[in-house]
Design an enzyme around this catalytic site. Structure first.
Site, PDB file in Angstrom:
ATOM      1  N   GLU A 167       0.795  -1.226   0.000  1.00 45.31           N
ATOM      2  CA  GLU A 167       0.000   0.000   0.000  1.00 45.31           C
ATOM      3  C   GLU A 167       0.829   1.278   0.000  1.00 45.31           C
ATOM      4  O   GLU A 167       0.833   2.045   0.980  1.00 45.31           O
ATOM      5  CB  GLU A 167      -0.975  -0.007   1.188  1.00 45.31           C
ATOM      6  N   GLU A 352      -5.707  -8.278   0.147  1.00 44.62           N
ATOM      7  CA  GLU A 352      -6.397  -7.865   1.385  1.00 44.62           C
ATOM      8  C   GLU A 352      -7.823  -7.490   1.057  1.00 44.62           C
ATOM      9  O   GLU A 352      -8.086  -6.762   0.100  1.00 44.62           O
ATOM     10  CB  GLU A 352      -5.739  -6.644   2.040  1.00 44.62           C
TER      11      GLU A 352
HETATM   12  O1  IFM Z   1      -4.651  -3.077   8.901  1.00 44.50           O
HETATM   13  C1  IFM Z   1      -4.513  -2.538   7.629  1.00 44.50           C
HETATM   14  C2  IFM Z   1      -3.303  -3.133   6.937  1.00 44.50           C
HETATM   15  O2  IFM Z   1      -2.140  -2.932   7.658  1.00 44.50           O
HETATM   16  C3  IFM Z   1      -3.130  -2.518   5.576  1.00 44.50           C
HETATM   17  N1  IFM Z   1      -4.342  -2.552   4.820  1.00 44.50           N
HETATM   18  C4  IFM Z   1      -5.549  -2.101   5.445  1.00 44.50           C
HETATM   19  C5  IFM Z   1      -5.729  -2.792   6.789  1.00 44.50           C
HETATM   20  C6  IFM Z   1      -7.026  -2.315   7.448  1.00 44.50           C
HETATM   21  O3  IFM Z   1      -6.988  -0.943   7.668  1.00 44.50           O
END
Ligand code: IFM
Length: 443
Positions: A167, A352
């Protein structure tokens, strides 16, 4: 759940994801200070000033946690390797205990028949490098490349896949413009630099990985669906600018070697000198792309703001515990759009997707029906994208465990497994059991 393995192509990978600082317990095993430790120790940045010192004590409990993953009939584990655990000062002296830990972890993943999906950077900038400007320093790409060599020299022979960064929008914009994440800056010049250097660091790490002969190298980007809040030209322009900053800045640089003009205009005068010369390093082939997707935003113009003069309007959709609108179609949108406009047939993984809820243990169980629907609907959205031609190869739920949700501390629970932070007792939630049942079929 309204799916089984038979609904997905052969070899489709189901897994769950975590990240080092959020679960390991950073005070164990000789890890060095990170910018998250100091950010959390500064009043007002993090819920109750909580940090990752103990977290889920995964450092000691990783075998049990991997059993949970295996018992859920999953195929893969997405984890990250902390820079500051391996190189406490960011450069120089290696912490052997840190390397040993990741060595044990990868062996334990493989011993359970799971595939290790590694992420090199999930936000633990070592404090010693943060002192030198962290992501705003032009040398950060080289420092990151050196870390890449050290950690891959130890576990690179056994991982199934590796992502350079998690990210980059959060690493750069959320942390240097909005100030919500460490290092908590709010400065457009720092932002422009971090936005470019994070892409450059990806490119440098890719070069190092290729030089080592590492297979299956990619990056994990987060995508936020920006839609116009109304039918006006100004709302359409606001959505386009938001999409440019959040989404296109990264995917366009990596796959085409260019930055969106609408964002470059806003960064005018602030980009690092000679940035154009770095674009070839950033734009090199990757083997797979990780897609993190959580929500959408309805955008409009903010006439009272300087660039980027955009704001998000209230969304009528149901929301998660983070107040994020639940919109599974957005996942399908990105998977199909990415394959059509950017990556073609390259494998895509949903690296994710998940949601926070205020989960409680009642009589030894956790009912989380909203999460059950959420997961089901997003997995079905990925399936729809496959039927429209996207080459989606896997889906990782975020997260295996409740964990340290950054500025929200331990207040937000994303796990399919509940964690009692006082006792470190794990309680699989109903969504965990539902996933385990769905994945049991046709394995
Ligand atoms: O917890 C985070 C993760 O570290 C990165 N992506 C989003 C998740 C939820 O906010």
């Amino acid at each position: 759940m309204n799916f089984t393995r038979a609904d997905f192509p052969d070899g489709f990978v189901f897994g769950a994801a975590t990240a080092a600082y959020q679960i390991e317990g950073h005070s164990f095993g000789g890890a060095g200070s990170t910018h998250w430790d100091t950010f959390a120790a500064t009043q007002g940045n993090v819920f109750k000033a909580q940090d990752g010192a103990i977290a889920c004590d995964h450092y000691h409990k990783f075998e049990d946690d991997l059993d949970l993953l295996k018992d859920a009939n999953m195929d893969a584990y997405r984890f990250s390797t902390s820079w500051a655990r391996v190189l406490p000062e960011g450069r120089g002296q290696v912490n052997q205990e840190g390397l040993d830990f990741y060595d044990r972890l990868v062996d334990a993943i493989l011993a359970r028949g799971l595939k290790p999906f590694q992420t090199l950077y999930h936000w633990e900038m070592p404090s010693a490098l943060a002192d030198l400007g962290g992501w705003t320093n032009p040398n950060v790409g080289k420092w990151f490349g050196d870390f890449t060599d050290v950690i891959m020299g130890r576990i690179g022979d056994r991982v199934e896949a590796v992502a350079t960064l998690n990210e980059p929008w959060c690493v750069a914009f959320l942390s240097h413009y909005l100030g919500h994440h460490a290092p908590g800056q709010r400065d457009i010049r720092a932002t422009a630099r971090a936005m470019h250097h994070v892409n450059l660091a990806h490119g440098v790490a890719m070069e190092r990985l290729r030089a080592r002969g590492q297979k299956n190298c990619g990056i994990v980007l987060n995508f936020d669906y920006a839609q116009p809040a109304n039918d006006s030209d100004s709302a359409r322009a606001a959505a386009d600018l938001q999409d440019g900053i959040f989404n296109r800045w990264f995917i366009e640089a990596i796959t085409k070697g260019t930055y969106p003009e609408v964002v470059l205009q806003g960064f005018e005068g602030h980009m690092p000198k000679g940035w154009e010369d770095d674009m070839a390093v950033i734009n090199q082939p990757i083997d797979w792309l990780g897609v993190n997707y959580y929500t959408r935003h309805l955008m409009s113009e903010d006439v009272s703001a300087v660039w980027p003069a955009v704001k998000s309007e209230d969304d009528p959709l149901p929301k998660t515990g983070m107040d994020w609108a639940i919109y599974p179609d957005g996942l399908k949108h990105f998977l199909t759009r990415l394959s059509k406009d950017y990556v073609g047939d390259m494998p895509l993984y949903v690296t994710e997707n998940g949601m926070a809820w205020d989960d409680d243990v009642v009589d030894g169980a956790v009912a989380d029906p909203v999460r059950e629907s959420f997961v089901n609907d997003h997995i079905l959205a990925a399936k729809d994208a496959i039927s429209e031609g996207a080459n989606v190869k896997g889906f990782f739920y975020w997260s295996l465990l409740d964990n340290y949700e950054w500025a929200f501390g331990y207040d937000k629970r994303f796990g399919i497994v509940h964690v009692d932070y006082e006792t470190q007792v794990r309680t699989p939630k109903a969504s965990y059991h539902a996933l385990a049942t769905a994945l049991r079929s046709n394995r």
